[in-house]
Scaffold this motif. Structure first.
Motif: not given
Ligand SMILES: Cc1cc2nc3c(=O)[nH]c(=O)nc-3n(C[C@H](O)[C@H](O)[C@H](O)COP(=O)(O)OP(=O)(O)OC[C@H]3O[C@@H](n4cnc5c(N)ncnc54)[C@H](O)[C@@H]3O)c2cc1C
Length: 407
Positions: A59, A69, A72, A195-196, A236, A360
């Protein structure tokens, strides 16, 4: 006439779906997921000279948990490993503007945890002692002392609090854009709206052969693949026949109208999972646990959250009853049973790297996880996290649980 100053650097403008460049035929590293974890790894690898990287994001940037998020960052944890990692992560966040040239609006106003029961007080005391041994300045407070930090709190019914003044908050989006821009400037290629859909393992007769990653915009070969797809990481992994134990849980959050600055720390209540902070623009931003939710990737907003959150906020700060909520949204927590992430290669699948299950707290961990992943994949010695937080630990049952979890 004097030449005009060059324009200030702007965050990566993500071209729309129709403007994405063609995928290259091959890259040394393909990162799946343009969230903070994938981007932090990409920047760290690129700064260590391994810049033949393609990041595939289905996306727009920040579409997943990273753009949804609470921002924090804290060093109050229940295991020494997480405390030390987060001390390092906070130090890296403080250098972020110097390293990546973008202001992430870091404000170290502390985290204030409130405990209602004697058991919760014991939990805070035990963890504060461990945090102090690691050099974190956490203090256990009486409710009256907590009131000195936030006079607006109604602390009746609380038994104790824990406060570390060097925890804080930052603004999520520039953090993500900083890593994205930094990686791209060093040569990584970012493909959004890609999209993978399938992944071929290396041919059985060629141990050093490439993976083939199929996408909605063509295929790309890769020497190594990093699964940083957050709550979508099990999908994935399934494409290469690997079953992951992390599961998505909807987590909702809201933001109010801006108020005159009055609240320094992030406030959190043990037991209910309530947390809230005041952003640099004055809004109150926070969430609360909704118990009994099933695993889901749904990200719709619910009235149930709004009412639960409004009640919890007004009970703790009665003046919040006058404040308007401007918006609410949701994102996926990527949950593991021991509260720790899943890293490294699954058994029998070399060069396919996992980096998921961040609950989180993946946002705050991204700097340090990205650093150690980058160093390892660039040829350095693996940090102990790659021995401890393996996929195999779930089958062996050797789980060192992190219990200081919000939500
Ligand atoms: C409401 C909320 C509050 C939070 N508050 C905090 C906080 O205060 N402090 C903190 O440290 N953390 C917080 N978190 C947790 C934190 O946001 C996540 O742990 C972190 O952003 C995870 O990052 P990520 O890159 O692993 O995942 P994501 O940011 O979810 O990225 C994964 C990406 O993979 C992509 N994707 C999925 N499938 C495919 C595919 N087939 N092909 C290509 N791309 C794909 C998605 O579109 C997405 O953009 C919070 C989370 C939420 C939901």
């Amino acid at each position: 006439m004097a030449p005009r100053d060059p324009p200030p650097p702007t965050p990566t403008a993500t071209p729309g779906p129709a403007e994405q460049p063609a995928l290259p035929a091959r890259a040394e590293t393909v990162v799946i997921g343009g969230g903070v974890i994938g981007l932090a790894i990409a920047w760290n690898l690129a700064r260590l000279g391994k810049s033949d990287i393609v990041i595939l994001e289905r996306s727009y940037l920040a579409a997943g948990a990273s753009g949804r998020n609470g921002g924090g960052i804290r060093q109050q944890w229940s295991t020494e490993l997480n405390i030390r990692l987060m001390q390092e992560s906070v130090a890296l966040v403080k250098r972020f503007t110097a390293d990546l040239g973008i202001n992430v609006w870091l404000r170290q106003g502390g985290y204030l945890f409130l405990a209602r029961t004697d058991t919760e007080r014991g939990f805070l005391e035990q963890n504060a002692a461990l945090q102090q041994r690691c050099g974190v300045g956490t203090r256990v407070l009486t409710p009256a002392e907590a009131n000195e930090i936030v006079p607006e709190l109604d602390v009746s019914g609380f038994a104790a609090a824990a406060y570390n003044p060097s925890d804080g908050i930052l603004f999520p989006w520039p953090f993500l854009w900083g890593y994205a821009d930094g990686a791209v400037k060093l040569g990584a290629r970012l493909h959004c709206f890609t999209d993978v859909t399938a992944i071929d393992r290396p041919p059985a007769n060629d141990a050093a052969g490439d993976f083939t990653v199929h996408t909605s915009r063509g295929a790309i070969r890769a020497h190594r693949v990093i699964n940083a797809a957050g709550a979508w990481s099990p999908e994935i992994a399934r494409l290469v026949g690997v079953e992951l134990p992390d599961r998505p849980v909807r987590h909702e959050i809201l933001s109010t109208e801006p108020l005159k600055p009055f609240l320094r720390p992030m406030v959190s209540v043990l037991g209910t999972g309530l947390y809230f902070s005041q952003s640099m623009r004055g809004e109150i931003v926070g969430g609360v646990s909704i118990h009994g939710d099933r695993h889901t990737l749904a990200m719709g907003s619910r009235l149930k959250f709004l009412t639960t959150m409004a009640r919890a906020l007004c009970e703790l700060v009665p003046q919040f009853g006058e404040v308007q909520v401007l918006r609410q949204w949701a994102g996926p927590y990527d949950v593991t049973v021991d509260g720790n992430p899943i890293l490294g290669e699954p058994p029998g699948l070399p060069r396919f790297y996992l980096c998921c299950g961040f609950m989180g707290h993946g946002f705050m961990m991204a700097p340090v996880i990205g650093k150690y992943y980058g160093e390892w994949l660039a040829g350095g010695k693996p940090h102990e996290i790659f021995d401890k937080w393996t996929l195999a630990r779930f089958a062996s049952g050797q789980l060192a649980k992190e219990t200081f979890i919000i939500g």
